[in-house]
Design a protein around this motif. Structure first.
Motif, PDB file in Angstrom:
ATOM      1  N   PRO A  56       0.874  -0.995   0.127  1.00 44.31           N
ATOM      2  CA  PRO A  56       0.125   0.090   0.112  1.00 44.31           C
ATOM      3  C   PRO A  56       0.930   1.349   0.003  1.00 44.31           C
ATOM      4  N   ARG A  57       2.052   1.224   0.784  1.00 46.69           N
ATOM      5  CA  ARG A  57       2.774   2.543   0.762  1.00 46.69           C
ATOM      6  C   ARG A  57       3.123   2.954  -0.591  1.00 46.69           C
ATOM      7  N   MET A  58       3.496   1.946  -1.373  1.00 47.98           N
ATOM      8  CA  MET A  58       3.977   2.543  -2.778  1.00 47.98           C
ATOM      9  C   MET A  58       3.004   3.178  -3.510  1.00 47.98           C
ATOM     10  N   TRP A  59       1.804   2.565  -3.590  1.00 45.97           N
ATOM     11  CA  TRP A  59       0.671   2.961  -4.228  1.00 45.97           C
ATOM     12  C   TRP A  59       0.063   4.532  -3.380  1.00 45.97           C
ATOM     13  N   GLU A  60       0.347   4.701  -2.160  1.00 38.84           N
ATOM     14  CA  GLU A  60       0.063   5.864  -1.533  1.00 38.84           C
ATOM     15  C   GLU A  60       1.171   6.951  -2.260  1.00 38.84           C
ATOM     16  N   ARG A  61       2.216   6.622  -2.202  1.00 41.81           N
ATOM     17  CA  ARG A  61       3.174   7.555  -2.925  1.00 41.81           C
ATOM     18  C   ARG A  61       3.053   7.874  -4.096  1.00 41.81           C
ATOM     19  N   LEU A  62       2.609   6.983  -4.888  1.00 41.50           N
ATOM     20  CA  LEU A  62       2.496   7.486  -6.095  1.00 41.50           C
ATOM     21  C   LEU A  62       1.174   8.321  -6.402  1.00 41.50           C
ATOM     22  N   TYR A  63       0.141   7.913  -5.529  1.00 39.95           N
ATOM     23  CA  TYR A  63      -0.994   8.602  -5.638  1.00 39.95           C
ATOM     24  C   TYR A  63      -0.602  10.051  -5.046  1.00 39.95           C
ATOM     25  N   GLU A  64       0.121  10.350  -4.132  1.00 41.44           N
ATOM     26  CA  GLU A  64       0.494  11.676  -3.722  1.00 41.44           C
ATOM     27  C   GLU A  64       1.144  12.472  -4.796  1.00 41.44           C
ATOM     28  N   GLY A  65       1.904  11.703  -5.706  1.00 39.55           N
ATOM     29  CA  GLY A  65       2.637  12.287  -6.778  1.00 39.55           C
ATOM     30  C   GLY A  65       1.640  12.809  -7.691  1.00 39.55           C
ATOM     31  N   VAL A  66       0.891  11.903  -8.150  1.00 35.99           N
ATOM     32  CA  VAL A  66      -0.056  12.262  -9.436  1.00 35.99           C
ATOM     33  C   VAL A  66      -1.048  13.228  -8.766  1.00 35.99           C
ATOM     34  N   ARG A  67      -1.480  13.190  -7.819  1.00 32.31           N
ATOM     35  CA  ARG A  67      -2.587  13.891  -7.122  1.00 32.31           C
ATOM     36  C   ARG A  67      -2.085  15.430  -7.295  1.00 32.31           C
ATOM     37  N   ALA A  68      -0.898  15.557  -6.612  1.00 31.78           N
ATOM     38  CA  ALA A  68      -0.052  16.825  -6.855  1.00 31.78           C
ATOM     39  C   ALA A  68       0.225  17.481  -8.149  1.00 31.78           C
ATOM     40  N   ARG A  69       0.467  16.745  -8.801  1.00 29.38           N
ATOM     41  CA  ARG A  69       0.480  16.936 -10.391  1.00 29.38           C
ATOM     42  C   ARG A  69      -0.807  17.572 -10.980  1.00 29.38           C
ATOM     43  N   ILE A  70      -1.726  16.902 -10.745  1.00 25.68           N
ATOM     44  CA  ILE A  70      -3.256  17.320 -11.078  1.00 25.68           C
ATOM     45  C   ILE A  70      -3.548  18.791 -10.463  1.00 25.68           C
ATOM     46  N   ASP A  71      -3.599  18.817  -8.948  1.00 25.45           N
ATOM     47  CA  ASP A  71      -3.847  19.871  -8.487  1.00 25.45           C
ATOM     48  C   ASP A  71      -3.009  21.059  -8.881  1.00 25.45           C
ATOM     49  N   ALA A  72      -1.826  21.029  -9.398  1.00 30.62           N
ATOM     50  CA  ALA A  72      -1.053  21.976  -9.701  1.00 30.62           C
ATOM     51  C   ALA A  72      -1.378  22.602 -11.097  1.00 30.62           C
ATOM     52  N   ASP A  73      -2.391  21.873 -11.674  1.00 26.84           N
ATOM     53  CA  ASP A  73      -2.993  22.509 -13.070  1.00 26.84           C
ATOM     54  C   ASP A  73      -4.505  22.620 -12.928  1.00 26.84           C
ATOM     55  N   PRO A  74      -4.857  23.783 -12.480  1.00 28.62           N
ATOM     56  CA  PRO A  74      -6.279  24.254 -12.352  1.00 28.62           C
ATOM     57  C   PRO A  74      -7.156  23.602 -13.681  1.00 28.62           C
ATOM     58  N   GLY A  75      -6.667  23.726 -14.790  1.00 29.24           N
ATOM     59  CA  GLY A  75      -7.547  23.398 -15.905  1.00 29.24           C
ATOM     60  C   GLY A  75      -7.400  21.913 -16.249  1.00 29.24           C
ATOM     61  N   LEU A  76      -6.501  21.240 -15.744  1.00 30.38           N
ATOM     62  CA  LEU A  76      -6.498  19.793 -15.811  1.00 30.38           C
ATOM     63  C   LEU A  76      -7.581  18.982 -14.803  1.00 30.38           C
ATOM     64  N   ARG A  77      -7.455  19.618 -13.647  1.00 30.35           N
ATOM     65  CA  ARG A  77      -8.092  19.278 -12.415  1.00 30.35           C
ATOM     66  C   ARG A  77      -9.651  19.461 -12.704  1.00 30.35           C
ATOM     67  N   GLU A  78     -10.002  20.682 -13.568  1.00 33.28           N
ATOM     68  CA  GLU A  78     -11.471  20.901 -13.622  1.00 33.28           C
ATOM     69  C   GLU A  78     -11.948  19.775 -14.576  1.00 33.28           C
ATOM     70  N   ARG A  79     -10.975  19.806 -15.727  1.00 32.61           N
ATOM     71  CA  ARG A  79     -11.520  18.465 -16.648  1.00 32.61           C
ATOM     72  C   ARG A  79     -11.662  17.047 -15.905  1.00 32.61           C
ATOM     73  N   MET A  80     -10.515  16.883 -15.080  1.00 33.42           N
ATOM     74  CA  MET A  80     -10.841  15.415 -14.402  1.00 33.42           C
ATOM     75  C   MET A  80     -12.023  15.389 -13.341  1.00 33.42           C
ATOM     76  N   ASP A  81     -12.661  16.608 -12.816  1.00 31.80           N
ATOM     77  CA  ASP A  81     -13.761  16.347 -12.307  1.00 31.80           C
ATOM     78  C   ASP A  81     -15.016  16.333 -12.906  1.00 31.80           C
ATOM     79  N   ASP A  82     -15.117  16.257 -14.300  1.00 31.12           N
ATOM     80  CA  ASP A  82     -16.332  16.172 -14.927  1.00 31.12           C
ATOM     81  C   ASP A  82     -16.879  14.946 -14.735  1.00 31.12           C
ATOM     82  N   PRO A  83     -17.995  14.876 -14.247  1.00 38.49           N
ATOM     83  CA  PRO A  83     -18.730  13.656 -13.932  1.00 38.49           C
ATOM     84  C   PRO A  83     -19.160  12.808 -15.075  1.00 38.49           C
ATOM     85  N   ARG A  84     -19.137  13.341 -16.351  1.00 39.44           N
ATOM     86  CA  ARG A  84     -19.509  12.586 -17.432  1.00 39.44           C
ATOM     87  C   ARG A  84     -18.288  11.659 -17.907  1.00 39.44           C
ATOM     88  N   LEU A  85     -17.399  11.872 -17.294  1.00 41.72           N
ATOM     89  CA  LEU A  85     -16.034  11.047 -17.764  1.00 41.72           C
ATOM     90  C   LEU A  85     -16.130   9.688 -17.151  1.00 41.72           C
TER      91      LEU A  85
END
Length: 581
Positions: A280-309
């Motif tokens: 689990p710790r490996m998947w948690e660390r990867l999650y933190e990295g990918v999540r931070a990358r998404i959060d750093a790009d407001p446009g990408l974060r908005e598109r990712m949150d589209d419930p139709r996807l």
């Protein structure tokens, strides 16, 4: 034209071979010129084909035979994930010797116990540090003394045989070695992590491990022939051995060796594996990295949150980000060894990465349940085909299959405690089956806490909730024979480095009123959904490290409850002297 087997061919694989060596021979014949192993040395990329792998292992087997090593002899391996491990381990199989990988921790007593218990005739050590540990362990071991074999240049000594010298003989005949191997011959011996008592040797045969490789291949439904895997966890762990050694040998994948966990992020990016197994710790660390990358790009974060996807849509949208982490090509994703926080599991599934929890033990050949095709959160999936699983009256999980071992090495008393006359392995784990037949883990039998209220409380589900609190790396619930439950919480140093106050030492941060208040609020939220007997009334936050292979954690990251209780005995007593909050 691709030589990857179809799903139908995958289902038939294993029926025409009866040993792992026969599977190895078949893979070499089919894929001889294809890459089997890749690695990096001194900044240079290297590659070994299946033909070269077979030739090297055969030569080393002949060299080991010249040293007097015979069928049934145990050879201890102190090797990280590097090509020499694959060559040495497979050479032992060709010779009929039994390779014994051990955890590369500084615990001399555990190493001495393994060498003594198996009566090792040889120890192959990677470097001078590991060789020094062997010598220290041998001071506690009675005769006979094992031969020492060193790999790196720094291991040269009068009493050490250079690994390179083993190549200088004509290799054993592969076909003859395959013919001599029988399904009941032992392939490896793996020592249990020792969460309770001393580690015990688990011999696993060709029949055990060929069943596991065949069964895992069928359930995956994804052919790995020619596809990429990354080998990075200790080979003393059945999960890594099965995934990137025996399955690799069985299907003919290409394995990249990562000998140093510090190199794991870079090696993961460079390899971009199709199959990835991790705790689990490996998947948690990867999650933190990918999540931070998404959060750093407001446009990408908005598109990712589209419930139709759909998950597939999100994966395509996030392809470049996943590629940055080496996750763009993952088709088989496995988490094991401990529970994964639900929100992290949901995140990966939401990206179309079919991460599924696998349950199994060394004693069951690594397998019991896993279902990547019908993932039910909070469960470990359904039993594999050919594996029987039932829940005893006391809630214990029992497993029976061709993958189950025949007994601990030289320990009939311990064997009798876990294997009954009908062949059921008593796991010591508590669980239940949901309406869909999926296994839900509910902790360890020996871990059940009984406070003075008389209620039986399994701490594992509580500890999983506590570990989800930001900043907490480890959590152990206490309270057996006490008036209420309390918890020892270990502060996560990596979280603290990123989210703590700059310049504030970890020990001081652990006493920070604001942090403690936030943790108290999180525990209050957890308690709201629990009956009174299961609520956490107090906690202590500790800042000292919990290293692997220590008094508090096993080499695979499982908690040593007795060790934690001893280390923090005064703090635990103090929580009860203060009374409940």
């Amino acid at each position: 034209m691709s030589m990857a087997p179809t799903e139908h061919e995958l289902a038939a694989q294993g029926q025409d071979v009866t040993t792992l060596l026969a599977a190895f021979q078949r893979t070499v014949a089919r894929h001889g010129s294809r890459p089997a192993l890749r690695w990096r040395s001194a900044g240079v990329e290297h590659e070994m084909t299946w033909d070269q792998y077979a030739e090297g292992a055969s030569a080393i087997a002949a060299g080991l035979a010249d040293l007097g090593i015979r069928r049934g002899d145990h050879v201890v391996l102190l090797l990280r994930n590097r090509p020499e491990f694959y060559l040495a381990d497979t050479a032992c199989l060709l010779l009929g010797a039994i390779p014994v990988s051990v955890y590369l921790s500084p615990a001399i007593d555990a190493l001495a116990q393994a060498i003594s218990n198996c009566g090792a005739v040889a120890c192959i050590a990677e470097n001078a540090l590991f060789l020094d540990r062997v010598r220290a362990a041998l001071k506690e071991v009675k005769e006979p003394r094992p031969r020492l074999i060193g790999i790196d240049d720094g291991t040269a000594a009068a009493d050490v045989v250079p690994f390179a010298e083993l190549y200088k003989r004509p290799g054993l005949d592969l076909a003859a070695a395959v013919s001599a191997a029988q399904p009941e011959h032992v392939v490896t011996m793996i020592y249990t992590s020792g969460t309770t008592g001393k580690p015990k040797g688990v011999p696993l045969t060709h029949a055990n491990l060929l069943f596991s490789a065949t069964t895992l291949s069928k359930r995956m439904g994804v052919p790995l022939s020619g596809r990429r895997q990354l080998s990075y966890l200790p080979m003393a762990h059945i999960g890594e051995r099965l995934a990137t050694h025996y399955l690799h040998m069985f299907q003919g994948s290409t394995v990249t060796c990562c000998p140093d966990l510090a190199e794991f992020p870079a090696m993961l990016r460079a390899t971009s594996p199709h199959m990835l197994f991790g705790a689990p710790r490996m998947w948690e660390r990867l999650y933190e990295g990918v999540r931070a990358r998404i959060d750093a790009d407001p446009g990408l974060r908005e598109r990712m949150d589209d419930p139709r996807l759909t998950p597939s849509d999100r994966r395509k949208l996030l392809h470049d980000v996943l590629a940055e982490f080496g996750l763009a090509d993952v088709e088989v994703a496995i988490v094991g060894s401990a529970p994964l926080p639900r929100h992290i599991h949901e995140f990966w599934l939401g990206l179309g990465i079919p991460l599924a929890d696998c349950y199994g033990q060394t004693e069951t050949g690594g397998l019991a349940t896993w279902d990547p095709h019908d993932i039910v959160l909070g469960t470990c999936g359904k039993p594999f085909d050919g594996i029987e699983l039932r829940i005893a009256d006391n809630g214990e999980i029992l497993v029976r299959s061709p993958g189950v071992f025949a007994g601990y090495h030289a320990d009939p008393a311990a064997t009798a405690r876990v294997l009954d006359p009908d062949g059921w392995y008593h796991t010591g784990d508590l669980g239940r089956l949901d309406d869909g037949g999926n296994l839900v883990l509910q902790g360890r039998m020996n871990d059940v806490l009984v406070p003075t209220s008389g209620h039986n409380v399994s701490p594992a589900p509580l500890e999983e909730k506590l570990r989800r609190i930001p900043g907490i790396a480890h959590a152990m619930v206490v309270g057996h024979g006490r008036p209420y439950l309390a918890a020892v919480l270990a502060l996560d140093p990596e979280w603290a480095a990123e989210h703590g106050r700059p310049g504030v030492p970890l020990a001081e941060l652990a006493t920070d009123p604001e942090l403690r208040s936030r943790i108290e609020r999180a525990i209050d939220e957890i308690n709201q959904g629990l009956p009174g007997a299961e609520r956490i009334r107090r906690f202590v936050l500790v800042s000292d490290p919990w290293p692997l292979a220590s008094d508090v954690l096993t080499a695979t990251g499982k908690m040593r409850r007795a060790g934690i209780a001893r280390r923090y005995a005064d703090l635990i007593d103090a929580m009860y002297e203060k009374g409940p909050q």
